[in-house]
Write an enzyme that holds these catalytic residues in place. Structure first.
Site, PDB file in Angstrom:
ATOM      1  CG  HIS A  60       1.872 -14.737  22.832  1.00 20.33           C
ATOM      2  ND1 HIS A  60       1.322 -13.509  23.065  1.00 20.33           N
ATOM      3  CD2 HIS A  60       2.005 -15.319  24.065  1.00 20.33           C
ATOM      4  CE1 HIS A  60       1.130 -13.336  24.362  1.00 20.33           C
ATOM      5  NE2 HIS A  60       1.510 -14.419  24.990  1.00 20.33           N
ATOM      6  CG  HIS A  62       1.050 -17.718  26.127  1.00 19.60           C
ATOM      7  ND1 HIS A  62       2.037 -17.094  26.856  1.00 19.60           N
ATOM      8  CD2 HIS A  62       1.615 -18.861  25.649  1.00 19.60           C
ATOM      9  CE1 HIS A  62       3.151 -17.823  26.818  1.00 19.60           C
ATOM     10  NE2 HIS A  62       2.909 -18.892  26.077  1.00 19.60           N
ATOM     11  CG  ASP A  64      -2.930 -14.080  28.687  1.00 16.65           C
ATOM     12  OD1 ASP A  64      -2.345 -14.991  28.086  1.00 16.65           O
ATOM     13  OD2 ASP A  64      -2.325 -13.131  29.226  1.00 16.65           O
ATOM     14  CG  HIS A  65      -2.146 -12.376  24.704  1.00 15.42           C
ATOM     15  ND1 HIS A  65      -1.829 -11.053  24.542  1.00 15.42           N
ATOM     16  CD2 HIS A  65      -1.647 -12.737  25.914  1.00 15.42           C
ATOM     17  CE1 HIS A  65      -1.150 -10.626  25.603  1.00 15.42           C
ATOM     18  NE2 HIS A  65      -1.037 -11.636  26.454  1.00 15.42           N
ATOM     19  CG  HIS A 137       6.313 -14.090  26.197  1.00  8.95           C
ATOM     20  ND1 HIS A 137       6.365 -13.584  27.469  1.00  8.95           N
ATOM     21  CD2 HIS A 137       5.139 -14.776  26.119  1.00  8.95           C
ATOM     22  CE1 HIS A 137       5.275 -13.949  28.131  1.00  8.95           C
ATOM     23  NE2 HIS A 137       4.513 -14.676  27.330  1.00  8.95           N
ATOM     24  CG  ASP A 205       2.236 -11.429  27.295  1.00 10.06           C
ATOM     25  OD1 ASP A 205       1.372 -10.564  27.066  1.00 10.06           O
ATOM     26  OD2 ASP A 205       1.975 -12.465  27.887  1.00 10.06           O
ATOM     27  CG  HIS A 263      -0.313  -7.978  29.947  1.00 11.08           C
ATOM     28  ND1 HIS A 263       0.566  -8.716  30.695  1.00 11.08           N
ATOM     29  CD2 HIS A 263      -0.981  -8.870  29.168  1.00 11.08           C
ATOM     30  CE1 HIS A 263       0.445  -9.990  30.393  1.00 11.08           C
ATOM     31  NE2 HIS A 263      -0.503 -10.117  29.465  1.00 11.08           N
TER      32      HIS A 263
END
Length: 296
Positions: A60, A62, A64-65, A137, A205, A263
């Site tokens: 996705h 976000h 942090d990814h 998510h 996530d 994670h």
């Protein structure tokens, strides 16, 4: 095949944990799953060539990814990556998000980037398949499984009975053809066996969801998020994440051979509590560390 876990942190990185990214080396190419901040540096530390990366699979968008994506692309350009296309895959909306990212940072590349939006299902290449499942998510998010195709393995020990070794004719056996050697017939079905392809499941996530059991079914390695301990299971559910116990339950139901939890929330300087909770459900659990390598 070798799996290298480049980052094991969650929303906030720590001194010991970078943002999410995992590289799967399958020989002629490297597949990258997620591309969090500092991914290009972690790849360098791991000795993984940027130029070998052929596909990037984003769960996705976000930060942090995916915040490592601009830097990785620019490094590829500066290091004169080959002109072959780079394929980026992600959930619905990925094409527009990528276009805006490149435009905002004025990223100019000499190689083509193909962005493909994936839905639940599977797509095949010559030697492997990628299976996609919807994650649970707060933003459009997907999980992946890499499935190597089954392949024929020639039993060299069996061929020694016929005095046969290191000869091109062995290739015919691998193709399922019977051969004649020293006036003796060697049947392909006796001299070969089917070796089941390796399976790697990547779940980050997501809250626990039953559809992920099918995705992870019979996986040799399940790399699964374990953001919280049991005491914060309500927070896990609220924010669309799993506890370590959730991850272990998923691994157990899926019949996975090995579970690697990752994670981790920055609140856990020591992840032993997470490992302990996971192992109480699924004994074949280990806790990921940045730059950990696993042979599949």
């Amino acid at each position: 095949m070798k799996l290298t876990i480049l980052g094991t942190g969650s929303a906030c990185p720590t001194i010991d944990r970078n943002h999410s990214a995992t590289a799967l080396n399958i020989g002629p190419e490297t597949l990258l799953f997620d591309c969090g901040e500092s991914t290009q540096l972690q790849l360098t530390k791991a000795g993984i060539s940027h130029s070998k990366i052929s596909k990037i699979f984003l769960t996705h968008w976000h930060g942090d990814h995916m915040l490592g994506l601009p830097g990785l692309l620019q490094s590829m350009e500066l290091n004169k990556r080959a002109k072959k296309p780079l394929n980026i895959y992600g959930p619905a909306g990925s094409k527009d998000r990528f276009r805006k990212l490149v435009s905002a940072l004025d990223i100019k590349l000499s190689f083509k980037v193909n962005v493909t939006e994936l839905k639940a299902g599977a797509f095949n290449s010559e030697k492997y398949s990628i299976i996609v499942a919807n994650a649970s998510h707060h933003d459009a998010c997907i999980s992946y499984a890499f499935q190597e195709k089954d392949h024929v393995r020639v039993d060299i020990g069996y061929l020694k009975k016929f005095g046969l070794k290191n000869h091109p004719i062995i290739g015919d056996l691998a193709k399922g053809k019977d051969i004649i050697w020293n006036k003796k017939k060697i049947k392909a079905k006796d001299a070969t066996k089917i070796e089941k392809g390796k399976r790697f499941a990547y779940v980050l996530d997501s809250a626990y969801a039953e559809n992920l059991v099918k995705l992870a079914k019979d996986s040799d390695v399940l790399l699964c998020e374990s953001t919280f301990a049991d005491e914060l299971k309500d927070s896990a559910k609220k924010f669309g994440h799993m506890t370590a116990r959730d991850a272990a339950t998923l691994a157990k139901k899926a019949g996975a051979k090995k579970l690697i939890i990752t994670h981790f929330s920055q609140r856990y300087k020591d992840v032993s509590v997470l490992l302990r909770e996971a192992k109480s459900v699924f004994k074949g659990t280990i806790a990921a560390k940045d730059l950990m390598e696993i042979e599949l």
